[in-house]
Design a protein around this motif. Sequence first.
Motif, PDB file in Angstrom:
ATOM      1  N   ARG A   1      -7.774   1.857  -6.671  1.00 57.28           N
ATOM      2  CA  ARG A   1      -7.290   0.470  -6.715  1.00 57.28           C
ATOM      3  C   ARG A   1      -8.361  -0.511  -6.255  1.00 57.28           C
ATOM      4  O   ARG A   1      -8.502  -1.600  -6.816  1.00 57.28           O
TER       5      ARG A   1
ATOM      6  N   LEU B   1      -3.469  -4.266  -0.356  1.00 54.92           N
ATOM      7  CA  LEU B   1      -3.687  -2.836  -0.179  1.00 54.92           C
ATOM      8  C   LEU B   1      -3.630  -2.367   1.273  1.00 54.92           C
ATOM      9  O   LEU B   1      -3.187  -1.257   1.549  1.00 54.92           O
TER      10      LEU B   1
ATOM     11  N   MET C   1       0.841  -1.174   0.000  1.00 57.36           N
ATOM     12  CA  MET C   1       0.000   0.000   0.000  1.00 57.36           C
ATOM     13  C   MET C   1       0.886   1.237   0.000  1.00 57.36           C
ATOM     14  O   MET C   1       1.902   1.290   0.667  1.00 57.36           O
ATOM     15  N   THR C   2       0.488   2.231  -0.724  1.00 59.96           N
ATOM     16  CA  THR C   2       1.250   3.462  -0.826  1.00 59.96           C
ATOM     17  C   THR C   2       1.269   4.213   0.496  1.00 59.96           C
ATOM     18  O   THR C   2       2.298   4.689   0.931  1.00 59.96           O
TER      19      THR C   2
ATOM     20  N   VAL D   1     -10.912  -0.849  -9.156  1.00 58.50           N
ATOM     21  CA  VAL D   1     -10.364  -1.648 -10.260  1.00 58.50           C
ATOM     22  C   VAL D   1     -10.352  -3.124  -9.873  1.00 58.50           C
ATOM     23  O   VAL D   1     -10.762  -3.986 -10.659  1.00 58.50           O
ATOM     24  N   ALA D   2      -9.901  -3.419  -8.669  1.00 51.28           N
ATOM     25  CA  ALA D   2      -9.866  -4.808  -8.212  1.00 51.28           C
ATOM     26  C   ALA D   2     -11.265  -5.411  -8.198  1.00 51.28           C
ATOM     27  O   ALA D   2     -11.470  -6.555  -8.627  1.00 51.28           O
TER      28      ALA D   2
ATOM     29  N   GLY E   1      -6.112   7.270  -4.353  1.00 49.30           N
ATOM     30  CA  GLY E   1      -5.409   6.178  -5.038  1.00 49.30           C
ATOM     31  C   GLY E   1      -5.855   4.816  -4.538  1.00 49.30           C
ATOM     32  O   GLY E   1      -6.056   3.885  -5.321  1.00 49.30           O
ATOM     33  N   LEU E   2      -6.023   4.704  -3.244  1.00 43.15           N
ATOM     34  CA  LEU E   2      -6.508   3.459  -2.646  1.00 43.15           C
ATOM     35  C   LEU E   2      -7.913   3.146  -3.141  1.00 43.15           C
ATOM     36  O   LEU E   2      -8.211   2.008  -3.524  1.00 43.15           O
TER      37      LEU E   2
ATOM     38  N   VAL F   1      -7.022  -8.654  -2.090  1.00 45.00           N
ATOM     39  CA  VAL F   1      -7.037  -7.193  -2.148  1.00 45.00           C
ATOM     40  C   VAL F   1      -6.692  -6.603  -0.792  1.00 45.00           C
ATOM     41  O   VAL F   1      -5.845  -5.709  -0.676  1.00 45.00           O
TER      42      VAL F   1
END
Length: 87
Positions: free
Chosen positions: A29, A47, A1-2, A32-33, A25-26, A43
């Motif tokens: 993601r 994440l 995770m960023t 999209v997942a 951003g999370l 996931v």
Amino acid sequence: MTDPSFLDHPPLTQRVNAYDEAHLGLYLRLLVADEEGADWREVVAVLFEIDPVREPVRAKAVHDRHLARARWMTEAGFQHLLQPRLQ
């Protein structure tokens, strides 16, 4: 995770809040997942770095709550990002 700083419960407000902005951003993601049919366990492990085997209830709740907030962003929240900010 960023950004490892996340809450188990994202703040639920009627407008986009600082937490939402910090976690866009999370949210992307997660969306999209979900769209790709990824297993929520994978996931949440990637994440959020939560082990869904050791913490299944927390892992599922964190995933579901953040995914719900991400969906809210696509339905209503994004509109607030387009409006001028109040000083």
